[in-house]
Write a protein that holds these residues in place. Structure first.
Motif, PDB file in Angstrom:
ATOM      1  N   ILE A  18     -23.693  61.134 -13.237  1.00 11.95           N
ATOM      2  CA  ILE A  18     -23.238  62.194 -12.651  1.00 11.95           C
ATOM      3  C   ILE A  18     -24.636  63.091 -12.873  1.00 11.95           C
ATOM      4  CG2 ILE A  18     -21.373  63.862 -13.011  1.00 11.95           C
ATOM      5  CD1 ILE A  18     -19.815  61.889 -14.447  1.00 11.95           C
ATOM      6  N   VAL A  19     -24.964  63.350 -14.078  1.00 16.91           N
ATOM      7  CA  VAL A  19     -26.106  64.156 -14.086  1.00 16.91           C
ATOM      8  C   VAL A  19     -26.967  63.231 -14.963  1.00 16.91           C
ATOM      9  CG1 VAL A  19     -27.299  66.264 -15.135  1.00 16.91           C
ATOM     10  CG2 VAL A  19     -25.087  66.314 -14.133  1.00 16.91           C
ATOM     11  N   LYS A  20     -28.037  62.810 -14.481  1.00 17.94           N
ATOM     12  CA  LYS A  20     -28.971  61.807 -15.200  1.00 17.94           C
ATOM     13  C   LYS A  20     -29.338  62.180 -16.553  1.00 17.94           C
ATOM     14  CE  LYS A  20     -32.445  58.434 -14.211  1.00 17.94           C
ATOM     15  NZ  LYS A  20     -33.135  57.662 -13.232  1.00 17.94           N
ATOM     16  N   GLY A  21     -29.142  61.672 -17.753  1.00 17.43           N
ATOM     17  CA  GLY A  21     -29.347  61.718 -19.066  1.00 17.43           C
ATOM     18  C   GLY A  21     -28.388  62.337 -19.694  1.00 17.43           C
ATOM     19  N   GLU A  22     -27.430  63.024 -18.972  1.00 12.22           N
ATOM     20  CA  GLU A  22     -26.287  63.927 -19.429  1.00 12.22           C
ATOM     21  C   GLU A  22     -24.992  63.418 -19.479  1.00 12.22           C
ATOM     22  OE1 GLU A  22     -26.508  68.089 -18.126  1.00 12.22           O
ATOM     23  OE2 GLU A  22     -28.890  67.800 -18.095  1.00 12.22           O
TER      24      GLU A  22
ATOM     25  N   LEU B 261     -20.698  59.224  -2.385  1.00 11.35           N
ATOM     26  CA  LEU B 261     -20.584  60.392  -3.129  1.00 11.35           C
ATOM     27  C   LEU B 261     -21.964  61.024  -3.498  1.00 11.35           C
ATOM     28  CD1 LEU B 261     -17.267  60.433  -5.061  1.00 11.35           C
ATOM     29  CD2 LEU B 261     -17.734  61.183  -2.671  1.00 11.35           C
ATOM     30  N   GLY B 262     -22.879  60.217  -3.410  1.00  6.84           N
ATOM     31  CA  GLY B 262     -24.378  60.631  -3.779  1.00  6.84           C
ATOM     32  C   GLY B 262     -24.694  60.189  -5.336  1.00  6.84           C
ATOM     33  N   LEU B 263     -23.699  59.699  -5.894  1.00  8.06           N
ATOM     34  CA  LEU B 263     -24.127  59.362  -7.435  1.00  8.06           C
ATOM     35  C   LEU B 263     -25.149  58.040  -7.567  1.00  8.06           C
ATOM     36  CD1 LEU B 263     -20.678  59.431  -9.257  1.00  8.06           C
ATOM     37  CD2 LEU B 263     -22.385  61.253  -8.855  1.00  8.06           C
ATOM     38  N   GLU B 264     -25.858  58.119  -8.455  1.00  8.94           N
ATOM     39  CA  GLU B 264     -27.231  57.150  -8.530  1.00  8.94           C
ATOM     40  C   GLU B 264     -26.526  56.151  -9.550  1.00  8.94           C
ATOM     41  OE1 GLU B 264     -31.214  56.828 -10.621  1.00  8.94           O
ATOM     42  OE2 GLU B 264     -30.400  58.664 -10.299  1.00  8.94           O
ATOM     43  N   MET B 265     -26.737  54.901  -9.205  1.00 11.94           N
ATOM     44  CA  MET B 265     -26.552  53.790 -10.152  1.00 11.94           C
ATOM     45  C   MET B 265     -27.087  53.510 -11.373  1.00 11.94           C
ATOM     46  SD  MET B 265     -24.795  50.708 -10.436  1.00 11.94           S
ATOM     47  CE  MET B 265     -24.319  50.152  -8.816  1.00 11.94           C
ATOM     48  N   ALA B 266     -26.677  53.503 -12.303  1.00 15.23           N
ATOM     49  CA  ALA B 266     -27.435  53.584 -13.795  1.00 15.23           C
ATOM     50  C   ALA B 266     -27.579  52.202 -14.555  1.00 15.23           C
ATOM     51  CB  ALA B 266     -26.800  54.432 -14.673  1.00 15.23           C
ATOM     52  N   PHE B 267     -26.527  51.419 -14.284  1.00 17.76           N
ATOM     53  CA  PHE B 267     -26.435  50.047 -14.943  1.00 17.76           C
ATOM     54  C   PHE B 267     -25.183  49.201 -14.038  1.00 17.76           C
ATOM     55  CE2 PHE B 267     -26.699  47.361 -18.502  1.00 17.76           C
ATOM     56  CZ  PHE B 267     -25.457  46.909 -18.610  1.00 17.76           C
ATOM     57  N   ARG B 268     -25.474  47.900 -14.143  1.00 12.01           N
ATOM     58  CA  ARG B 268     -24.550  47.119 -13.598  1.00 12.01           C
ATOM     59  C   ARG B 268     -24.694  45.749 -14.247  1.00 12.01           C
ATOM     60  NH1 ARG B 268     -22.305  44.922  -7.776  1.00 12.01           N
ATOM     61  NH2 ARG B 268     -20.693  43.687  -8.766  1.00 12.01           N
ATOM     62  N   LYS B 269     -23.469  45.286 -14.842  1.00 11.28           N
ATOM     63  CA  LYS B 269     -23.488  43.784 -15.517  1.00 11.28           C
ATOM     64  C   LYS B 269     -21.989  43.542 -15.482  1.00 11.28           C
ATOM     65  CE  LYS B 269     -24.558  41.322 -19.570  1.00 11.28           C
ATOM     66  NZ  LYS B 269     -24.905  41.206 -21.339  1.00 11.28           N
ATOM     67  N   GLY B 270     -21.866  42.235 -14.798  1.00 10.91           N
ATOM     68  CA  GLY B 270     -20.458  41.666 -14.632  1.00 10.91           C
ATOM     69  C   GLY B 270     -19.712  42.815 -13.922  1.00 10.91           C
ATOM     70  N   LYS B 271     -18.402  42.921 -14.366  1.00 12.19           N
ATOM     71  CA  LYS B 271     -17.345  43.582 -13.952  1.00 12.19           C
ATOM     72  C   LYS B 271     -17.350  45.211 -14.213  1.00 12.19           C
ATOM     73  CE  LYS B 271     -14.359  39.829 -13.394  1.00 12.19           C
ATOM     74  NZ  LYS B 271     -13.055  39.287 -13.314  1.00 12.19           N
ATOM     75  N   LEU B 272     -18.837  45.411 -14.581  1.00 16.00           N
ATOM     76  CA  LEU B 272     -18.635  46.964 -15.246  1.00 16.00           C
ATOM     77  C   LEU B 272     -20.049  47.510 -14.482  1.00 16.00           C
ATOM     78  CD1 LEU B 272     -18.502  49.514 -16.999  1.00 16.00           C
ATOM     79  CD2 LEU B 272     -19.722  47.926 -18.733  1.00 16.00           C
TER      80      LEU B 272
ATOM     81  N   ARG C 165     -21.663  68.604 -27.373  1.00 18.82           N
ATOM     82  CA  ARG C 165     -22.368  69.475 -26.380  1.00 18.82           C
ATOM     83  C   ARG C 165     -22.038  69.041 -24.845  1.00 18.82           C
ATOM     84  NH1 ARG C 165     -26.197  72.731 -28.667  1.00 18.82           N
ATOM     85  NH2 ARG C 165     -26.883  72.247 -30.649  1.00 18.82           N
ATOM     86  N   GLY C 166     -20.768  68.555 -24.810  1.00 19.60           N
ATOM     87  CA  GLY C 166     -20.432  67.967 -23.289  1.00 19.60           C
ATOM     88  C   GLY C 166     -19.698  66.733 -23.439  1.00 19.60           C
ATOM     89  N   ILE C 167     -19.263  66.206 -22.265  1.00 24.14           N
ATOM     90  CA  ILE C 167     -18.816  64.848 -22.288  1.00 24.14           C
ATOM     91  C   ILE C 167     -20.014  64.129 -21.782  1.00 24.14           C
ATOM     92  CG2 ILE C 167     -17.230  63.570 -20.854  1.00 24.14           C
ATOM     93  CD1 ILE C 167     -15.278  65.701 -21.021  1.00 24.14           C
ATOM     94  N   TYR C 168     -20.266  62.943 -22.140  1.00 24.25           N
ATOM     95  CA  TYR C 168     -21.180  61.870 -21.779  1.00 24.25           C
ATOM     96  C   TYR C 168     -20.928  60.863 -20.810  1.00 24.25           C
ATOM     97  CZ  TYR C 168     -25.557  59.146 -21.571  1.00 24.25           C
ATOM     98  OH  TYR C 168     -26.565  58.644 -21.301  1.00 24.25           O
TER      99      TYR C 168
END
Length: 150
Positions: free
Chosen positions: A41-45, A25-36, A3-6
């Motif tokens: 892009i679209v929350k939950g999608e 660019l307006g993107l929302e941080m979802a998760f950060r850990k160490g070097k990742l 159904r799309g690219i996650y």
């Protein structure tokens, strides 16, 4: 089934610098850990993973180190001014100058409007908008302004 690219992933040399760029660019941080770090892009999608690595400077090829964000036509029309305001240079592409951007790509039987720029590590970023789908019409690449005037 599909159904799309996650998710998509890009290598970066300095995660903190890249985080600031993608926030700009307006993107929302979802998760950060160490070097990742992941950005929605679209929350939950769909989201983008940024991996800090020493293996960043791979030779560019469109099959790697490229990400295209889908936008609406109105956003594409104002993208150059938006990027200028963010102090992000528009990349000249396919022999077209910055002034000639955005472009219309003749992906027959489809046509897409697009504008290109780079992130701090030279990863290719594209804003793209479908203009027409499933219509067979041969044409050469042109500016969006030329496309609209046809």
């Amino acid at each position: 089934m599909i159904r799309g690219i996650y998710e998509a992933h890009l290598p970066v040399s300095n995660l903190d610098n890249s985080i600031e760029f993608y926030k700009k660019l307006g993107l929302e941080m979802a998760f950060r850990k160490g070097k990742l770090a992941f950005f929605w892009i679209v929350k939950g999608e769909s989201w983008l993973g940024l991996w800090e690595s020493e293996e960043v400077h791979l030779p560019y090829h469109p099959s790697i180190r490229h990400l295209a964000f889908k936008v609406e036509i109105e956003d594409l029309e104002s993208a150059k001014k938006w990027l200028d305001k963010l102090e992000i240079p528009v990349r000249t592409s396919f022999g077209f100058t910055k002034e000639q951007q955005p472009l219309v790509l003749p992906n027959n039987p489809h046509a897409h409007g697009a504008i290109y720029f780079s992130d701090p590590d030279g990863n290719s970023i594209e804003l793209i908008c479908p203009l027409r789908l499933d219509v067979i019409e041969e044409f050469e690449m042109m500016t969006l302004e030329e496309w609209k005037a046809r």
